[in-house]
Scaffold this motif. Structure first.
Motif, PDB file in Angstrom:
ATOM      1  N   ALA A  51     105.952  59.153   0.851  1.00  0.00           N
ATOM      2  CA  ALA A  51     105.456  57.545   1.059  1.00  0.00           C
ATOM      3  C   ALA A  51     105.954  57.383  -0.165  1.00  0.00           C
ATOM      4  CB  ALA A  51     103.886  57.641   1.147  1.00  0.00           C
ATOM      5  N   SER A  52     105.699  58.320  -1.380  1.00  0.00           N
ATOM      6  CA  SER A  52     106.266  57.874  -2.801  1.00  0.00           C
ATOM      7  C   SER A  52     107.454  58.183  -3.158  1.00  0.00           C
ATOM      8  CB  SER A  52     104.898  58.825  -4.365  1.00  0.00           C
ATOM      9  OG  SER A  52     104.680  59.619  -3.572  1.00  0.00           O
ATOM     10  N   GLY A  53     107.855  58.693  -1.860  1.00  0.00           N
ATOM     11  CA  GLY A  53     109.538  59.484  -2.886  1.00  0.00           C
ATOM     12  C   GLY A  53     110.226  58.609  -2.528  1.00  0.00           C
ATOM     13  N   THR A  54     112.146  58.399  -2.645  1.00  0.00           N
ATOM     14  CA  THR A  54     112.912  57.483  -2.454  1.00  0.00           C
ATOM     15  C   THR A  54     113.434  56.979  -1.118  1.00  0.00           C
ATOM     16  OG1 THR A  54     114.741  59.026  -3.370  1.00  0.00           O
ATOM     17  CG2 THR A  54     113.615  57.403  -4.740  1.00  0.00           C
ATOM     18  N   ALA A  55     113.038  58.290  -0.296  1.00  0.00           N
ATOM     19  CA  ALA A  55     113.568  58.397   1.257  1.00  0.00           C
ATOM     20  C   ALA A  55     112.562  56.827   1.765  1.00  0.00           C
ATOM     21  CB  ALA A  55     113.262  59.284   1.747  1.00  0.00           C
ATOM     22  N   PRO A  56     113.913  56.023   2.276  1.00  0.00           N
ATOM     23  CA  PRO A  56     112.398  55.185   3.390  1.00  0.00           C
ATOM     24  C   PRO A  56     111.987  55.391   4.661  1.00  0.00           C
ATOM     25  CG  PRO A  56     115.364  54.554   3.714  1.00  0.00           C
ATOM     26  CD  PRO A  56     114.646  56.020   2.592  1.00  0.00           C
ATOM     27  N   VAL A  57     110.841  55.678   4.194  1.00  0.00           N
ATOM     28  CA  VAL A  57     109.947  56.210   5.805  1.00  0.00           C
ATOM     29  C   VAL A  57     108.577  55.427   5.855  1.00  0.00           C
ATOM     30  CG1 VAL A  57     110.850  58.458   6.101  1.00  0.00           C
ATOM     31  CG2 VAL A  57     109.287  57.997   4.615  1.00  0.00           C
ATOM     32  N   GLU A  58     108.584  54.999   7.135  1.00  0.00           N
ATOM     33  CA  GLU A  58     106.850  54.270   6.847  1.00  0.00           C
ATOM     34  C   GLU A  58     105.879  55.899   7.819  1.00  0.00           C
ATOM     35  OE1 GLU A  58     108.255  49.779   9.119  1.00  0.00           O
ATOM     36  OE2 GLU A  58     106.850  51.993  10.337  1.00  0.00           O
ATOM     37  N   VAL A  59     104.938  56.343   6.879  1.00  0.00           N
ATOM     38  CA  VAL A  59     104.192  57.455   7.189  1.00  0.00           C
ATOM     39  C   VAL A  59     102.971  56.726   8.047  1.00  0.00           C
ATOM     40  CG1 VAL A  59     103.582  59.756   5.674  1.00  0.00           C
ATOM     41  CG2 VAL A  59     105.121  57.740   4.860  1.00  0.00           C
ATOM     42  N   THR A  60     102.675  57.249   8.805  1.00  0.00           N
ATOM     43  CA  THR A  60     101.015  57.005   9.186  1.00  0.00           C
ATOM     44  C   THR A  60     100.320  58.763   9.560  1.00  0.00           C
ATOM     45  OG1 THR A  60     101.633  55.855  10.788  1.00  0.00           O
ATOM     46  CG2 THR A  60      99.960  56.875  11.532  1.00  0.00           C
ATOM     47  N   LEU A  61      99.394  58.259   9.026  1.00  0.00           N
ATOM     48  CA  LEU A  61      98.304  59.959   8.926  1.00  0.00           C
ATOM     49  C   LEU A  61      97.710  59.921   9.398  1.00  0.00           C
ATOM     50  CD1 LEU A  61      97.513  63.100   6.794  1.00  0.00           C
ATOM     51  CD2 LEU A  61      96.557  61.120   5.256  1.00  0.00           C
ATOM     52  N   VAL A  62      96.855  60.913  10.545  1.00  0.00           N
ATOM     53  CA  VAL A  62      96.202  60.748  11.479  1.00  0.00           C
ATOM     54  C   VAL A  62      94.846  61.583  10.480  1.00  0.00           C
ATOM     55  CG1 VAL A  62      95.684  61.600  14.103  1.00  0.00           C
ATOM     56  CG2 VAL A  62      97.963  60.210  13.269  1.00  0.00           C
ATOM     57  N   GLU A  63      93.838  61.715  10.845  1.00  0.00           N
ATOM     58  CA  GLU A  63      93.160  62.217  10.428  1.00  0.00           C
ATOM     59  C   GLU A  63      91.457  60.830  11.514  1.00  0.00           C
ATOM     60  OE1 GLU A  63      91.206  64.894   9.165  1.00  0.00           O
ATOM     61  OE2 GLU A  63      90.123  64.685   8.836  1.00  0.00           O
ATOM     62  N   PRO A  64      90.724  62.060  11.530  1.00  0.00           N
ATOM     63  CA  PRO A  64      89.006  61.865  12.500  1.00  0.00           C
ATOM     64  C   PRO A  64      88.665  61.579  11.208  1.00  0.00           C
ATOM     65  CG  PRO A  64      89.403  64.077  12.938  1.00  0.00           C
ATOM     66  CD  PRO A  64      90.973  63.785  11.936  1.00  0.00           C
ATOM     67  N   SER A  65      88.845  61.869  10.567  1.00  0.00           N
ATOM     68  CA  SER A  65      87.211  61.984   9.360  1.00  0.00           C
ATOM     69  C   SER A  65      87.850  61.175   8.241  1.00  0.00           C
ATOM     70  CB  SER A  65      87.009  62.934   8.586  1.00  0.00           C
ATOM     71  OG  SER A  65      85.663  62.188   8.027  1.00  0.00           O
ATOM     72  N   GLY A  66      86.642  59.591   8.152  1.00  0.00           N
ATOM     73  CA  GLY A  66      87.239  58.805   7.373  1.00  0.00           C
ATOM     74  C   GLY A  66      86.778  59.191   5.856  1.00  0.00           C
ATOM     75  N   LEU A  67      86.162  60.507   5.356  1.00  0.00           N
ATOM     76  CA  LEU A  67      85.834  61.090   4.328  1.00  0.00           C
ATOM     77  C   LEU A  67      86.837  62.414   4.571  1.00  0.00           C
ATOM     78  CD1 LEU A  67      82.534  59.957   2.764  1.00  0.00           C
ATOM     79  CD2 LEU A  67      84.801  58.818   2.329  1.00  0.00           C
ATOM     80  N   TYR A  68      86.437  63.529   3.603  1.00  0.00           N
ATOM     81  CA  TYR A  68      87.540  64.964   3.437  1.00  0.00           C
ATOM     82  C   TYR A  68      86.267  65.545   2.125  1.00  0.00           C
ATOM     83  CZ  TYR A  68      89.989  69.269   2.578  1.00  0.00           C
ATOM     84  OH  TYR A  68      90.751  70.470   3.068  1.00  0.00           O
ATOM     85  N   SER A  69      85.968  66.586   2.888  1.00  0.00           N
ATOM     86  CA  SER A  69      84.944  67.307   1.583  1.00  0.00           C
ATOM     87  C   SER A  69      85.346  68.639   1.403  1.00  0.00           C
ATOM     88  CB  SER A  69      83.859  67.761   2.305  1.00  0.00           C
ATOM     89  OG  SER A  69      83.416  66.018   2.444  1.00  0.00           O
ATOM     90  N   THR A  70      86.353  69.041   0.086  1.00  0.00           N
ATOM     91  CA  THR A  70      87.008  70.035  -0.416  1.00  0.00           C
ATOM     92  C   THR A  70      85.742  71.407  -0.080  1.00  0.00           C
ATOM     93  OG1 THR A  70      86.319  69.908  -2.345  1.00  0.00           O
ATOM     94  CG2 THR A  70      88.190  68.954  -2.117  1.00  0.00           C
ATOM     95  N   CYS A  71      87.017  72.277   0.099  1.00  0.00           N
ATOM     96  CA  CYS A  71      85.977  73.710   0.961  1.00  0.00           C
ATOM     97  C   CYS A  71      85.569  74.275  -0.808  1.00  0.00           C
ATOM     98  CB  CYS A  71      86.546  74.268   1.442  1.00  0.00           C
ATOM     99  SG  CYS A  71      86.984  74.688   3.091  1.00  0.00           S
TER     100      CYS A  71
END
Ligand SMILES: Cc1cc2nc3c(=O)[nH]c(=O)nc-3n(C[C@H](O)[C@H](O)[C@H](O)COP(=O)(O)OP(=O)(O)OC[C@H]3O[C@@H](n4cnc5c(N)ncnc54)[C@H](O)[C@@H]3O)c2cc1C
Length: 422
Positions: A51-71
């Motif tokens: 999403a922050s690169g120069t290629a014209p892309v629409e990015v959709t991120l699929v993740e069940p959880s609203g929060l991510y806790s790091t291992c």
């Protein structure tokens, strides 16, 4: 590899209302669509860098959880050195600052012919390229009696969440003088030094709060990553507190008896006050279901493009993949994700690809003020990923150097999580 036909795909999604998801951002038809499945370290990094690169892309991120806790740093939480909140990150910056459409749902299947991801809610997401970073799953029946119910008594805490909180509670309520039994799985598994870091930091907690307690490490292996560094530190910091028993002594862990709270090896039964059973692992369920894993249980990929070698139109990064010499670590997942984002952008824009440089840096704690580190560079070679240069801490380093590594690690956590989640 099972390639889904349109008919089979429709049958599996059934009579559900199939809504085509649209990323929130206003967009032109010319933009290519990339679906990223899994919002952990690997997936969030791919999404962010595309999403922050120069290629014209629409990015959709699929993740069940609203929060991510790091291992990573969850062993600090177990030892009472960090709050759970300090490990937890949201997706708001990825949404607001990078225009990524974050969809809180699970991918249930992928039709690589129609280029559609089917979500558990019944919605459909069309894509030009898809990247999967589903992390790990546990091997079923690897240890007799260790099922979903047993996990609630003998937590694995190998995916940070409710299991991690449960293990912390158990350690807090354990009587002084109890035995903490830590079961370590066979290779390959998520983060090779992490079980021994866990033993070290739990020992530091016991030393402060329950000094008569013991830690018994029942290992499926005969040697382990950083063994000389760990065993030296266990002598220095926690003499007599940690006992490590390799598989050749015990015959390996065969079963658990949840009622008796004991762990059973081929040779002996060990009674635990708290048992932390980390089962053998494989690639996340979605990868298994889509036939992206081979007989090893992990997903083979092209080491330059990170496309599956079993289903070439699907890219994979992170713990789920077979990455040659690279360990299953957050740093590796992040490095692979950047290379993968570049490769996907190249395909979408028709520009030339280049061979990626890949890296892993890990800080591993022996005590709150004593950490060792490694920094390794890798390159794709003959269809896999091989070590190029490596720095690894030595046993005889000064305590000042180790203290510095511990402080650097704190800084690394802040910088790294910002790199992933924005
Ligand atoms: C105790 C411990 C300590 C560690 N310490 C370190 C460390 O110090 N340094 C380090 O570099 N690494 C460390 N690691 C390893 C690191 O946490 C993992 O390597 C890293 O999280 C892997 O990233 P990933 O993206 O592959 O998987 P994950 O981060 O697990 O992300 C996978 C994501 O995919 C999502 N998902 C799964 N299935 C679906 C689906 N069907 N649809 C949508 N989403 C899905 C999950 O919800 C999850 O959010 C540690 C691990 C442990 C257990």
């Amino acid at each position: 590899m099972k390639s889904w036909t349109r008919r089979e795909f429709g049958g599996l999604t059934g009579a559900a209302v199939l809504t085509a998801l649209r990323p929130r951002r206003a967009r032109s038809q010319a933009k290519a669509k990339v679906a990223v499945i899994g919002g952990g370290v690997g997936g969030a990094t791919v999404a962010r860098y595309l999403a922050s690169g120069t290629a014209p892309v629409e990015v959709t991120l699929v993740e069940p959880s609203g929060l991510y806790s790091t291992c990573f740093f969850s062993n600090h939480y177990l030892a009472g050195l960090r709050s759970f909140e300090s490990l937890t990150h949201g997706y708001e910056t990825l949404r607001r600052q990078y225009g990524i459409a974050v969809v809180h749902d699970s991918a249930a299947m992928i039709d690589p012919v129609a280029k559609i991801v089917g979500l558990s809610s019944g919605a459909k997401l069309s894509y030009d390229r898809v990247v999967l970073a589903p992390g790990i799953a546990f091997q079923d029946r690897a240890i007799d009696g260790y099922d979903a119910a047993a996990m609630q008594i003998m937590p694995h805490a190998w995916k940070t969440g409710a299991q991690t909180k449960l293990l912390r509670k158990q350690l807090q309520s354990m009587e002084d003088g109890g035995v903490f039994v830590l079961v370590v799985p066979p290779d390959p598994f998520r983060c090779p030094p992490a079980p021994y870091e866990r033993a070290s930091l739990v020992a530091s907690y016991f030393q402060r709060h329950k000094p008569r307690s013991k830690i018994l490490v029942l290992d499926a292996k005969s040697t382990f990553t950083g063994q000389d560094l760990f065993q030296d530190a266990w002598q220095r910091h926690y003499p007599g507190m940690i006992e490590w028993l390799p598989a050749e002594f015990t015959g390996g862990v065969k079963a658990v008896d949840v009622k008796a709270r004991s762990v059973i090896t081929a040779e002996e039964t060990f009674k635990a006050a708290v048992a932390n059973v980390i089962p053998a692992q494989k690639a996340g369920h979605l990868a298994q279901q889509l036939g992206l894993a081979d007989r090893s249980g992990w997903c083979p990929v092209d080491p330059i493009t990170f496309e599956s070698t079993l289903q070439p139109s699907i890219h994979l990064v992170g713990d789920a993949i077979i990455a040659g010499d690279m360990p299953k670590s957050a740093f590796s997942a992040n490095s692979q994700a950047k290379a993968c984002a570049f490769s996907v952008a190249s395909v979408l824009t028709g520009s030339s690809r280049s061979t990626p440089h890949l890296f892993n840096t890990c800080y591993t704690f022996l005590a709150p003020d004593d950490a060792w580190s490694n920094a390794i560079s890798y390159k794709p070679l003959a269809g896999t990923i091989r070590t190029e240069h490596a720095f690894i801490s030595k046993v005889d380093e000064s305590s000042e150097m180790r203290r510095r590594a511990a402080r650097e690690a704190e800084g690394w956590y802040e910088a790294f999580t910002r790199d992933v989640f924005g």
